[in-house]
Design an enzyme around this catalytic site. Structure first.
Site, PDB file in Angstrom:
ATOM      1  N   ASP A  50      23.490  13.245  16.646  1.00 23.59           N
ATOM      2  CA  ASP A  50      24.059  14.423  15.975  1.00 23.59           C
ATOM      3  C   ASP A  50      25.540  14.248  15.690  1.00 23.59           C
ATOM      4  OD1 ASP A  50      22.176  16.541  15.474  1.00 23.59           O
ATOM      5  OD2 ASP A  50      21.894  16.649  17.647  1.00 23.59           O
TER       6      ASP A  50
ATOM      7  N   ASP B 221      30.695  11.309  17.961  1.00 23.55           N
ATOM      8  CA  ASP B 221      31.641  12.204  17.287  1.00 23.55           C
ATOM      9  C   ASP B 221      32.416  13.094  18.255  1.00 23.55           C
ATOM     10  OD1 ASP B 221      29.150  13.655  17.784  1.00 23.55           O
ATOM     11  OD2 ASP B 221      30.092  15.297  16.676  1.00 23.55           O
TER      12      ASP B 221
ATOM     13  N   ASP C 260      25.308   7.669  18.996  1.00 25.60           N
ATOM     14  CA  ASP C 260      25.036   9.095  19.090  1.00 25.60           C
ATOM     15  C   ASP C 260      24.330   9.519  17.800  1.00 25.60           C
ATOM     16  OD1 ASP C 260      25.391  11.871  19.818  1.00 25.60           O
ATOM     17  OD2 ASP C 260      27.121  11.912  18.458  1.00 25.60           O
TER      18      ASP C 260
HETATM   19 MG   LIG Z   1      27.299  13.991  18.547  1.00 24.80          MG
END
Ligand SMILES: [Mg+2]
Length: 265
Positions: free
Chosen positions: A18, A214, A16
Site C-alpha cells: 500500500d 512509503d 511494501d
Molecule cells: Mg505502505
C-alpha cells in the site's frame, strides 16, 4: 531496462504494497515494469503488508491482475505473523477484532475464538486489526477482557493507509482506542516490529536486503529494527520534506516512486 546502481547492490528487496506498489486498486506509475526489472536482474522479492484484511492468495490474485507476477511464498502478511506468535502460546481463549482473514489465522493457530460465546471477557488474548465492520460493541468487549487481564496483540500501529478517496484509519487507530480505554499497551506484530521482515527473509534467504515503503514510522523504523536498509517512495503518506528531515534512522534513498528508485536513468 537496467537497474539503478542503488538497487544493483542488493540481493533481496522487500516491497511494501500500500502506497508503494499500489494505491487502492491502481498501481503506482510503472510499478509492474519496476518489478520486472528487479526479476530480470535476479533479485529475490517479497511483498510485505500490515493489511491483514485479505489472504496471501487474494494478494497474489491482485498482483497478477495488475500485471505483477508473484508467488504465494513471496507474499508476507501480518496475519501470518500473528498466527505464528499465537501458535507458540498454550491453548487459550481469544477475542478478535479483525477481518474474516484474521479470524482464520487465529483459528488455525489452535486457540478458541470467544466472539459470540457470551464469554468474551474471559479471553486471555485480544487480537486487534482494522476492519470495515469495527464497532463500539467490539471495543467494549475487548476493553472488558483486557481490564480482566488479557494481553493485546495487534497487527500494527499505522494510523492510516492510503485509499483512492483519501486516508482510511488503520489498525493503529483501533489499537489506540483500546489502549486508551484500558491504559495497557499492545504487542505489535506488524511493521515496525522486525518479525514480519524476518519472516520474509526466512523465505528468501540471506543477502543484502533493502526494504522499500512509503512510511517512516513503519517501513523505515521496522527495517532499522531488523538491521536492514530502507528506501522511501513518495507515492504514499510521506512528503519529500518529512523524508529528508528524517535523520534517525535515515532512509538510504528517497524517490518519487518505485520505478524511479529501481530503474536506471
Ligand atoms: Mg505502505
Amino acid at each position: 531496462m537496467g537497474l539503478s546502481p542503488l538497487l544493483a547492490a542488493y540481493d533481496n528487496v522487500l516491497l511494501d504494497l500500500d502506497g508503494c506498489v499500489w494505491i487502492g486498486g491502481t498501481c503506482t506509475r510503472e510499478a509492474p515494469e519496476a518489478v520486472s526489472a528487479l526479476r530480470s536482474a535476479g533479485k529475490r522479492l517479497a511483498f510485505i503488508t500490515n493489511d491483514s484484511s485479505r489472504s496471501p492468495e487474494d494478494y497474489v490474485r491482485k498482483l497478477w491482475s495488475l500485471g505483477l507476477q508473484a508467488s504465494l511464498e513471496e507474499v508476507v502478511t501480518v496475519g501470518a505473523a500473528i498466527q505464528y506468535a499465537l501458535a507458540a502460546k498454550p491453548s487459550t481463549g481469544v477475542y478478535v477484532i479483525g477481518s474474516e482473514e484474521i479470524f482464520r489465522h487465529v483459528s488455525e493457530s489452535g486457540h478458541q475464538i470467544l466472539n459470540g460465546t457470551g464469554r468474551e471477557r474471559d479471553a486471555q488474548v485480544v487480537v486487534v486489526s482494522w476492519h470495515e465492520g469495527f464497532n463500539y460493541a467490539e471495543l467494549r468487549s475487548a476493553t472488558q477482557a483486557v481490564s480482566e487481564g488479557a494481553e493485546i496483540i495487534a497487527a500494527g500501529r499505522d494510523r492510516t493507509f492510503p485509499a483512492e478517496d483519501g486516508p482510511w484509519p488503520g489498525s493503529g487507530s483501533v489499537v489506540a482506542a483500546l489502549e486508551y480505554a484500558t491504559g495497557r499497551s499492545a504487542q505489535i506484530l506488524g511493521k515496525p516490529d522486525p518479525r514480519i521482515f524476518r519472516t520474509a527473509l526466512d523465505r528468501l534467504g540471506d543477502g543484502r536486503t533493502l526494504v522499500v515503503g512509503d512510511r517512516l514510522d513503519s517501513d523505515v523504523a521496522g527495517a532499522a529494527a531488523a538491521g536492514l536498509d530502507a528506501a522511501i517512495v513518495l507515492t504514499g503518506v510521506t512528503s519529500s520534506e518529512d523524508a529528508r528531515a528524517a535523520a534517525d534512522p535515515a532512509p538510504v534513498a528517497v524517490a518519487r516512486d518505485l520505478h524511479e528508485l529501481v530503474v536506471a536513468g
